[in-house]
Design a protein around this motif. Sequence first.
Motif, PDB file in Angstrom:
ATOM      1  N   ASN A 100       8.162  -2.734  -6.332  1.00  0.00           N
ATOM      2  CA  ASN A 100       6.986  -2.527  -5.743  1.00  0.00           C
ATOM      3  C   ASN A 100       6.335  -1.187  -6.275  1.00  0.00           C
ATOM      4  OD1 ASN A 100       5.057  -1.276  -3.216  1.00  0.00           O
ATOM      5  ND2 ASN A 100       4.648  -3.650  -3.507  1.00  0.00           N
ATOM      6  N   ALA A 130       5.134  -2.195  -9.337  1.00  0.00           N
ATOM      7  CA  ALA A 130       3.887  -2.856  -9.482  1.00  0.00           C
ATOM      8  C   ALA A 130       2.611  -2.075  -9.273  1.00  0.00           C
ATOM      9  CB  ALA A 130       3.983  -3.739  -8.629  1.00  0.00           C
ATOM     10  N   GLU A 187      -0.696  -1.513 -11.325  1.00  0.00           N
ATOM     11  CA  GLU A 187      -1.997  -1.954 -10.793  1.00  0.00           C
ATOM     12  C   GLU A 187      -2.943  -0.777 -11.055  1.00  0.00           C
ATOM     13  OE1 GLU A 187      -4.304  -4.201  -7.329  1.00  0.00           O
ATOM     14  OE2 GLU A 187      -2.176  -3.688  -6.920  1.00  0.00           O
ATOM     15  N   ILE A 204       4.287  -8.515  -6.714  1.00  0.00           N
ATOM     16  CA  ILE A 204       5.023  -7.571  -7.593  1.00  0.00           C
ATOM     17  C   ILE A 204       5.174  -8.139  -8.959  1.00  0.00           C
ATOM     18  CG2 ILE A 204       7.578  -6.917  -8.498  1.00  0.00           C
ATOM     19  CD1 ILE A 204       8.157  -6.548  -5.419  1.00  0.00           C
ATOM     20  N   ARG A 248       1.547  -8.186 -10.789  1.00  0.00           N
ATOM     21  CA  ARG A 248       1.232  -6.684 -11.402  1.00  0.00           C
ATOM     22  C   ARG A 248       1.968  -6.174 -12.506  1.00  0.00           C
ATOM     23  NH1 ARG A 248      -1.961  -9.156  -8.525  1.00  0.00           N
ATOM     24  NH2 ARG A 248      -3.320  -8.157  -6.914  1.00  0.00           N
ATOM     25  N   LEU A 249       3.323  -6.771 -12.744  1.00  0.00           N
ATOM     26  CA  LEU A 249       3.999  -6.574 -13.800  1.00  0.00           C
ATOM     27  C   LEU A 249       3.622  -7.149 -14.865  1.00  0.00           C
ATOM     28  CD1 LEU A 249       7.668  -6.107 -11.948  1.00  0.00           C
ATOM     29  CD2 LEU A 249       5.995  -4.449 -12.449  1.00  0.00           C
TER      30      LEU A 249
END
Length: 455
Positions: free
Chosen positions: A49, A52, A56, A181, A184-185
């Motif tokens: 996270n 991530a 973001e 997660i 966003r990765l």
Amino acid sequence: MIVVIGGGPAGRFAAARLAQAGREVVLVEREAIGGQCLNSGCMQVCALNDAARTMERAGEFAAAGVLDGVPHLAFPALLREMGAVQRTIRGVLDRETRAAGVEVRYGATARVEGRKVFIDDEEVETEAVVIATGSRPAVPPLPGTDLSGVYTARTLRTMPGLPAHLVIAGGGVSAVEFAYIFSRLGSQVTLLARRNLLGGLDPGLRRLARKELAGVEVREHAPLTRIVGTTRVEGARYGGEASGECDADAVLLAVGLVPQTSMVTGVEKGPHGEIIVDDQMQTSVPGVYAAGDAAGPPYLTPLARLQGVVAAENILGHEMKYAPRAVPQAIALANDLAFCVEDGDDDEIALSLPAPAGPGSFWSVPKGDTGMGKILVDPETGVLRGVWAASPGAGITATYLAEAMRRKMTVFDLEDLIEVHPLADGVHGLFAQAARLIREREADNKPPESGPGTR
């Protein structure tokens, strides 16, 4: 000698308490100390996270012209370095456990048959035993779960690279956290929920969760029915009214946990293998205790620790009952979505506000996503009965307000709260509003005072 089986939060806390009281304690851990929380649960989510959220925020800065492009994510390096940090933490836990006086046996197997305890198939004499064998990710009996490219939280760290299109099966906290997660990765993510997404969560937090999953294709009432492929994953089929099939090069199963108790016989168990215990964590067999995930849901690390301590105290002859209340929880997305609520009446006062901009949320103002705060208050006494928060530090907010709830603190106790400023928390400003509202209600309902000329 007392045998503790399992080195997760429940087993480790039980073993340490018993050893500190002067008892001879052997902790048997087949794999790695720290249990699911450290090795495939909470800490794994924390690590991923963090990455991530960084990606973001980098994307937002790039869109605003603050950064010249978005940095490239090296996914194999992320998993490798995550593993290195986990090994460091395991070393710390090992030293702490041994320093408490516990003998730790790694790589050994243990089983329990009623009151008999076996370590590596050799029966050992024990004063008592604590079963803290944890849980494992549930794998539904569906075609294709044995294909290459199918993962659970426990095997996720073996991914060779970031999936281009990841299908996640599940609609609960873990599934939602992984959906955030991986989206966003850089993966295209499809989330297949058997029922409603995050069913039972406060509607306000659920709306925020859906907003923070922007870019994730969420399909509710669409249970995974089959994983498609020959030797490796090529797609996934789902049922429900809008049944269909979607492409995928990986599938992550996040459909819940199952108690890991196959090595335990001769004690009463529930339908899912959970060991039945009383409020002192004792099983149906005297002298045999169970704690943590082995004793069934809700599968929360703080409760597992508490259960381990309760088991230890009762083994030591100090009567202690397991009766938790006001338990805070959180979901890690772009914000922490945290909550703690107790059962109450329908006439309770509910107040909510958007969270202010602050540390970790200043740059969220343009997209209108600074979070929220909400409280639930008894209208007669002002006692705090519930809290919901969405902000970068909402888990901390819920932790301390859960303690306020356990102590039956009122909004009158909290209305003069002075916060650190700036603070990205939307809850702290609600206490004074609730106190004022209750006073106004009391004034409106108060009968007129009698005096000369009144009847």
